[in-house]
Design a protein around this motif. Structure first.
Motif, PDB file in Angstrom:
ATOM      1  N   SER A  62    -101.226  10.049  12.909  1.00  0.00           N
ATOM      2  CA  SER A  62    -100.489   8.995  13.545  1.00  0.00           C
ATOM      3  C   SER A  62     -98.848   9.334  12.587  1.00  0.00           C
ATOM      4  N   ASP A  63     -97.499   9.484  13.466  1.00  0.00           N
ATOM      5  CA  ASP A  63     -96.387   9.756  12.721  1.00  0.00           C
ATOM      6  C   ASP A  63     -96.459   8.004  12.376  1.00  0.00           C
ATOM      7  N   ALA A  64     -95.466   7.733  12.047  1.00  0.00           N
ATOM      8  CA  ALA A  64     -94.490   6.337  12.217  1.00  0.00           C
ATOM      9  C   ALA A  64     -93.293   6.750  13.022  1.00  0.00           C
ATOM     10  N   ASP A  65     -93.446   5.021  13.872  1.00  0.00           N
ATOM     11  CA  ASP A  65     -92.839   5.465  14.674  1.00  0.00           C
ATOM     12  C   ASP A  65     -91.517   4.354  14.770  1.00  0.00           C
ATOM     13  N   PHE A  66     -90.588   4.050  15.102  1.00  0.00           N
ATOM     14  CA  PHE A  66     -89.359   2.936  15.324  1.00  0.00           C
ATOM     15  C   PHE A  66     -88.216   2.915  16.482  1.00  0.00           C
ATOM     16  N   LEU A  67     -88.188   1.636  16.587  1.00  0.00           N
ATOM     17  CA  LEU A  67     -87.838   1.782  17.905  1.00  0.00           C
ATOM     18  C   LEU A  67     -86.205   2.064  17.718  1.00  0.00           C
ATOM     19  N   VAL A  68     -84.925   2.123  18.469  1.00  0.00           N
ATOM     20  CA  VAL A  68     -84.229   1.877  17.151  1.00  0.00           C
ATOM     21  C   VAL A  68     -82.971   1.222  19.316  1.00  0.00           C
ATOM     22  N   SER A  69     -82.509  -0.194  19.325  1.00  0.00           N
ATOM     23  CA  SER A  69     -81.529  -0.922  20.230  1.00  0.00           C
ATOM     24  C   SER A  69     -80.210  -0.185  19.499  1.00  0.00           C
ATOM     25  N   LEU A  70     -79.264   0.542  21.323  1.00  0.00           N
ATOM     26  CA  LEU A  70     -78.580   0.851  20.779  1.00  0.00           C
ATOM     27  C   LEU A  70     -77.543  -0.173  21.293  1.00  0.00           C
ATOM     28  N   LYS A  71     -76.333  -0.374  20.791  1.00  0.00           N
ATOM     29  CA  LYS A  71     -75.245  -0.733  21.148  1.00  0.00           C
ATOM     30  C   LYS A  71     -74.364   0.087  22.274  1.00  0.00           C
ATOM     31  N   GLY A  72     -73.830  -0.473  22.918  1.00  0.00           N
ATOM     32  CA  GLY A  72     -72.411  -0.396  23.594  1.00  0.00           C
ATOM     33  C   GLY A  72     -73.178   0.063  25.293  1.00  0.00           C
ATOM     34  N   ILE A  73     -72.344   1.477  25.939  1.00  0.00           N
ATOM     35  CA  ILE A  73     -73.099   0.540  27.648  1.00  0.00           C
ATOM     36  C   ILE A  73     -74.251   2.357  27.493  1.00  0.00           C
ATOM     37  N   GLN A  74     -75.136   1.681  28.443  1.00  0.00           N
ATOM     38  CA  GLN A  74     -76.803   2.665  28.604  1.00  0.00           C
ATOM     39  C   GLN A  74     -75.722   3.307  29.495  1.00  0.00           C
ATOM     40  N   THR A  80     -79.226  11.435  27.933  1.00  0.00           N
ATOM     41  CA  THR A  80     -77.444  11.574  27.164  1.00  0.00           C
ATOM     42  C   THR A  80     -78.120  10.501  26.006  1.00  0.00           C
ATOM     43  N   MET A  81     -78.717   9.746  26.067  1.00  0.00           N
ATOM     44  CA  MET A  81     -78.990   8.857  25.365  1.00  0.00           C
ATOM     45  C   MET A  81     -79.590   9.427  23.674  1.00  0.00           C
ATOM     46  N   LEU A  82     -80.790  10.131  24.474  1.00  0.00           N
ATOM     47  CA  LEU A  82     -81.750  11.422  23.247  1.00  0.00           C
ATOM     48  C   LEU A  82     -80.609  12.104  22.716  1.00  0.00           C
ATOM     49  N   ASN A  83     -79.628  12.953  23.038  1.00  0.00           N
ATOM     50  CA  ASN A  83     -79.298  14.345  23.040  1.00  0.00           C
ATOM     51  C   ASN A  83     -78.114  12.957  21.579  1.00  0.00           C
TER      52      ASN A  83
END
Length: 274
Positions: A62-74, A80-83
């Protein structure tokens, strides 16, 4: 004295429980990742998700997983977000392999793999890249609470069962989502009054086989459906291996009921490729 089948299963589960060093290695990278993304992309928050944090991880898998909530316009496309996240982290860690594995960006450090799930906040949940296509809504905090509630109801059994099913996945190389297995396991025990290790291992596997690894509704009623496999070919492979697993789990619990522990353990060893 002959070891019981339940004792053998408990021993296997302990063997594949992640060590503290696995947590420490992954978490050492958190601060540098968070600073980099906040500086160049802007963050609302970053928090740990996934099986290592949640107590259902598998040792050395199992990997360590983090969610990052981004600012700005989706952006219109999750690619685009992933890259953006991938390129930003690759520039920060030039000697580290950084890849996209939807819905995450994976940093393969020398001492640990860290998965970053980029997201945009929305209506109490988060919009992340759908593993198949487009966007999907997820509620990781609510999902974790659901599993925690079922786990408390059965004195820790929900997470134990989820870990056991994931051990089967990894040791038998089954191409099925770990999140799917965890939610299916929790949903199964949510409908049970008591927990019985071999019975519930068999029942959880059998229920997934009976529905053909179909996508499941979010048991919290909040998010998107949980998919099981990333492709039709993976689903066929997973179903074939699941069919064999159901047969072996059934024989293991039947032999145990009849007091034939050695035969029950033999079936468990086949189930978990031991």
């Amino acid at each position: 004295m002959t070891q019981s089948a339940i004792a053998w299963l408990d021993e296997l589960t302990r063997l594949y429980t992640p060590t503290a060093s696995e947590f420490d290695a992954a978490r050492r990278h958190r601060q540098s990742i968070e600073i980099r993304l906040n500086t160049y992309l802007g963050l609302h928050e970053m928090f740990e998700i996934g099986s290592l944090r949640h107590g259902t991880g598998v040792w050395n898998r199992s990997d360590a997983d983090f969610l990052v909530s981004l600012k700005g316009i989706q952006p219109g496309s999750p690619w685009t977000m992933l890259n953006r996240v991938k390129n930003t982290l690759q520039e920060r860690f030039p000697s580290t392999t950084v890849t996209i594995r939807r819905p995450a960006v994976v940093c393969r450090f020398s001492d640990a793999d860290v998965e970053i799930v980029p997201a945009y906040p929305g209506a109490g949940g988060y919009l992340i890249a759908n593993p198949s296509d487009g966007w999907m809504k997820t509620y990781p905090k609510d999902h974790n609470q659901y599993v925690n509630d079922v786990n408390k109801k059965h004195n820790g059994a929900a997470k134990r069962l989820a870990r056991q099913v994931k051990i089967w996945k990894y040791l038998r190389n089954v191409p099925v989502s770990s999140c799917y297995l965890e939610m299916r396991s929790a949903k199964h025990l949510d409908g049970e009054i008591v927990y019985s290790a071999l019975w519930d291992l068999y029942l959880a596997l059998n229920k997934m086989h009976a529905v053909g690894l179909a996508s499941m509704n979010d048991p919290t009623g909040l998010g998107s459906r949980f998919g099981s496999c990333s492709s039709d070919s993976n689903r066929e492979d997973a179903l074939s291996k699941l069919s064999t697993a159901v047969s072996r789990a059934q024989k293991a619990k039947d032999f145990h009921q009849d007091g034939e522990n050695e035969k029950s353990i033999e079936q468990l060893k086949l189930l978990f490729n031991q």
